[in-house]
Design a protein around this motif. Structure first.
Motif, PDB file in Angstrom:
ATOM      1  N   PRO A 147       0.887  -1.479   0.177  1.00  0.00           N
ATOM      2  CA  PRO A 147      -0.156   0.350   0.209  1.00  0.00           C
ATOM      3  C   PRO A 147       1.090   1.432   0.029  1.00  0.00           C
ATOM      4  O   PRO A 147       0.375   2.524   0.028  1.00  0.00           O
ATOM      5  N   VAL A 148       1.984   1.094   0.096  1.00  0.00           N
ATOM      6  CA  VAL A 148       2.668   2.140   0.467  1.00  0.00           C
ATOM      7  C   VAL A 148       3.209   3.007  -0.989  1.00  0.00           C
ATOM      8  O   VAL A 148       4.091   1.820  -1.850  1.00  0.00           O
ATOM      9  N   THR A 149       3.467   4.046  -1.441  1.00  0.00           N
ATOM     10  CA  THR A 149       3.764   4.427  -2.810  1.00  0.00           C
ATOM     11  C   THR A 149       4.653   5.612  -3.043  1.00  0.00           C
ATOM     12  O   THR A 149       5.717   5.657  -3.715  1.00  0.00           O
ATOM     13  N   GLU A 150       6.192   5.356  -1.605  1.00  0.00           N
ATOM     14  CA  GLU A 150       6.407   6.394  -1.402  1.00  0.00           C
ATOM     15  C   GLU A 150       8.172   5.778  -1.618  1.00  0.00           C
ATOM     16  O   GLU A 150       7.868   4.530  -1.331  1.00  0.00           O
ATOM     17  N   GLY A 151       9.090   6.055  -2.331  1.00  0.00           N
ATOM     18  CA  GLY A 151       9.896   5.196  -2.835  1.00  0.00           C
ATOM     19  C   GLY A 151      11.250   5.152  -1.259  1.00  0.00           C
ATOM     20  O   GLY A 151      11.905   4.145  -1.899  1.00  0.00           O
ATOM     21  N   LEU A 152      10.734   6.026  -0.909  1.00  0.00           N
ATOM     22  CA  LEU A 152      11.736   5.759   0.457  1.00  0.00           C
ATOM     23  C   LEU A 152      10.510   5.567   2.056  1.00  0.00           C
ATOM     24  O   LEU A 152       9.679   6.182   2.325  1.00  0.00           O
ATOM     25  N   MET A 153      10.870   4.345   2.790  1.00  0.00           N
ATOM     26  CA  MET A 153      10.421   3.330   3.933  1.00  0.00           C
ATOM     27  C   MET A 153      10.935   3.378   4.694  1.00  0.00           C
ATOM     28  O   MET A 153      12.205   2.891   5.108  1.00  0.00           O
ATOM     29  N   LEU A 154      10.724   4.253   5.845  1.00  0.00           N
ATOM     30  CA  LEU A 154      11.207   3.857   6.926  1.00  0.00           C
ATOM     31  C   LEU A 154      10.675   2.647   8.526  1.00  0.00           C
ATOM     32  O   LEU A 154       9.347   3.241   8.599  1.00  0.00           O
ATOM     33  N   CYS A 155      11.746   2.085   8.835  1.00  0.00           N
ATOM     34  CA  CYS A 155      10.077   1.771   9.779  1.00  0.00           C
ATOM     35  C   CYS A 155      11.418   1.084  10.953  1.00  0.00           C
ATOM     36  O   CYS A 155      12.810   1.328  10.798  1.00  0.00           O
ATOM     37  N   GLY A 156      11.099   0.759  12.390  1.00  0.00           N
ATOM     38  CA  GLY A 156      11.217   0.339  13.712  1.00  0.00           C
ATOM     39  C   GLY A 156      11.200  -1.355  14.350  1.00  0.00           C
ATOM     40  O   GLY A 156      11.261  -1.948  12.938  1.00  0.00           O
ATOM     41  N   HIS A 157      11.185  -1.012  14.806  1.00  0.00           N
ATOM     42  CA  HIS A 157      10.536  -2.382  15.470  1.00  0.00           C
ATOM     43  C   HIS A 157      11.506  -3.331  16.390  1.00  0.00           C
ATOM     44  O   HIS A 157      11.526  -4.249  16.875  1.00  0.00           O
ATOM     45  N   THR A 158      12.801  -3.732  14.779  1.00  0.00           N
ATOM     46  CA  THR A 158      13.122  -4.500  14.988  1.00  0.00           C
ATOM     47  C   THR A 158      15.036  -4.730  15.541  1.00  0.00           C
ATOM     48  O   THR A 158      15.705  -5.529  15.989  1.00  0.00           O
ATOM     49  N   HIS A 159      15.178  -3.132  15.964  1.00  0.00           N
ATOM     50  CA  HIS A 159      16.164  -3.143  16.333  1.00  0.00           C
ATOM     51  C   HIS A 159      17.748  -3.139  16.065  1.00  0.00           C
ATOM     52  O   HIS A 159      19.059  -2.892  15.530  1.00  0.00           O
ATOM     53  N   ILE A 160      17.119  -4.210  14.812  1.00  0.00           N
ATOM     54  CA  ILE A 160      18.292  -3.453  13.318  1.00  0.00           C
ATOM     55  C   ILE A 160      18.695  -2.815  12.790  1.00  0.00           C
ATOM     56  O   ILE A 160      18.334  -3.272  11.784  1.00  0.00           O
ATOM     57  N   PRO A 161      19.754  -2.695  12.098  1.00  0.00           N
ATOM     58  CA  PRO A 161      19.914  -1.397  11.269  1.00  0.00           C
ATOM     59  C   PRO A 161      20.188  -2.366   9.581  1.00  0.00           C
ATOM     60  O   PRO A 161      20.421  -2.953  10.335  1.00  0.00           O
ATOM     61  N   ARG A 162      19.391  -2.006   8.759  1.00  0.00           N
ATOM     62  CA  ARG A 162      18.790  -2.516   7.497  1.00  0.00           C
ATOM     63  C   ARG A 162      18.449  -1.698   6.554  1.00  0.00           C
ATOM     64  O   ARG A 162      18.310  -0.724   6.779  1.00  0.00           O
TER      65      ARG A 162
END
Length: 247
Positions: A147-162
């Motif tokens: 559902p995301v149209t943006e070219g950059l998606m930012l998330c957290g939750h796992t605490h793992i830099p990815r």
């Protein structure tokens, strides 16, 4: 891409004011003036009230994490132990701020959430196998990004830099955790996550002519003092992981 200038991305502070102060200082030293926060701000046995003191009044777009939601959706006796401790340490004004947080946000071609679109407690770029975190397959990551149209998606939750580049060119970035470099989750499937370093993690993203650039930052701070704060609240488990990056 439409974002102008660099953007600092922080997430999963988890009540670690000493780590947050170091990260904010590092961001300022880089000359970056725009910051976004991907949630799970307070839940941790170090100094959640200190985190509130550092954040209140700052113009930082923040989305709600699953632990932020727990702090306002449940009575203290219904909360997990760490959330219950945090609830008792925060001032009333912090809860009003949490209640006003959106579950997701958009900013000039950038999409922000804590876990995945529509779910703040689901891993986006990782899966659990054999009690450990492993990279999720591309099909799953892309399905969740549907559902995301943006070219950059930012998330957290796992605490793992990815950083994960989707086949259509979109980029998924997890900045890692400012204040909690490891955890255990006893819910099925039970698992452990640990980064192996006590440093505070965040990321800087910037749009360029060739695409998005991402810089992960690993910031030193007085993690022994943060571990002592956790120990003072009776949480030797948090003290070990905050002070070492290992469980």
């Amino acid at each position: 891409m439409s974002l102008s200038g660099p953007l600092a991305v922080i997430a999963d502070i988890h009540g670690n004011a000493l780590a947050l102060a170091a990260v904010l200082d590092d961001i300022a030293a880089l000359g970056v003036t725009r910051v976004v926060n991907l949630g799970d701000v307070f839940s941790g046995p170090m100094d959640p009230a200190g985190v509130w003191d550092l954040l209140k009044g700052r113009d930082i777009l923040t989305v709600r994490g699953n632990h932020d939601r727990a702090l306002v959706d449940f009575a203290p006796e219904e909360m997990w132990e760490t959330d219950r401790l945090t609830h008792g340490l925060l001032p009333a004004e912090a809860f009003d701020w949490i209640r006003a947080l959106p579950a997701e946000a958009r900013l000039e071609g950038v999409y922000l959430c804590h876990g995945t679109p529509g779910q703040d407690d689901v891993y986006w770029a990782e899966l659990v196998e054999g009690g450990r975190m492993v990279p999720a397959p591309p099909d799953r990551i892309e399905a969740l990004a549907g559902p995301v149209t943006e070219g950059l998606m930012l998330c957290g939750h796992t605490h793992i830099p990815r950083v994960v580049r989707l086949r259509d060119g979109r980029l998924l970035v997890n900045p890692g955790s400012v204040g909690c470099p490891g955890y255990t989750d006893d819910r099925a499937p039970a698992h452990v996550m640990m980064t192996g370093t006590p440093t505070a993690s965040y990321a800087v993203v910037e749009a360029g002519t060739a695409g998005w650039s991402v810089t992960h930052r690993s910031v030193c701070y007085d993690w022994d003092a943060a571990a002592e704060q956790a120990r003072g609240h009776g949480r030797a488990d948090w003290a070990k992981v905050v002070g070492t990056g290992w469980l």
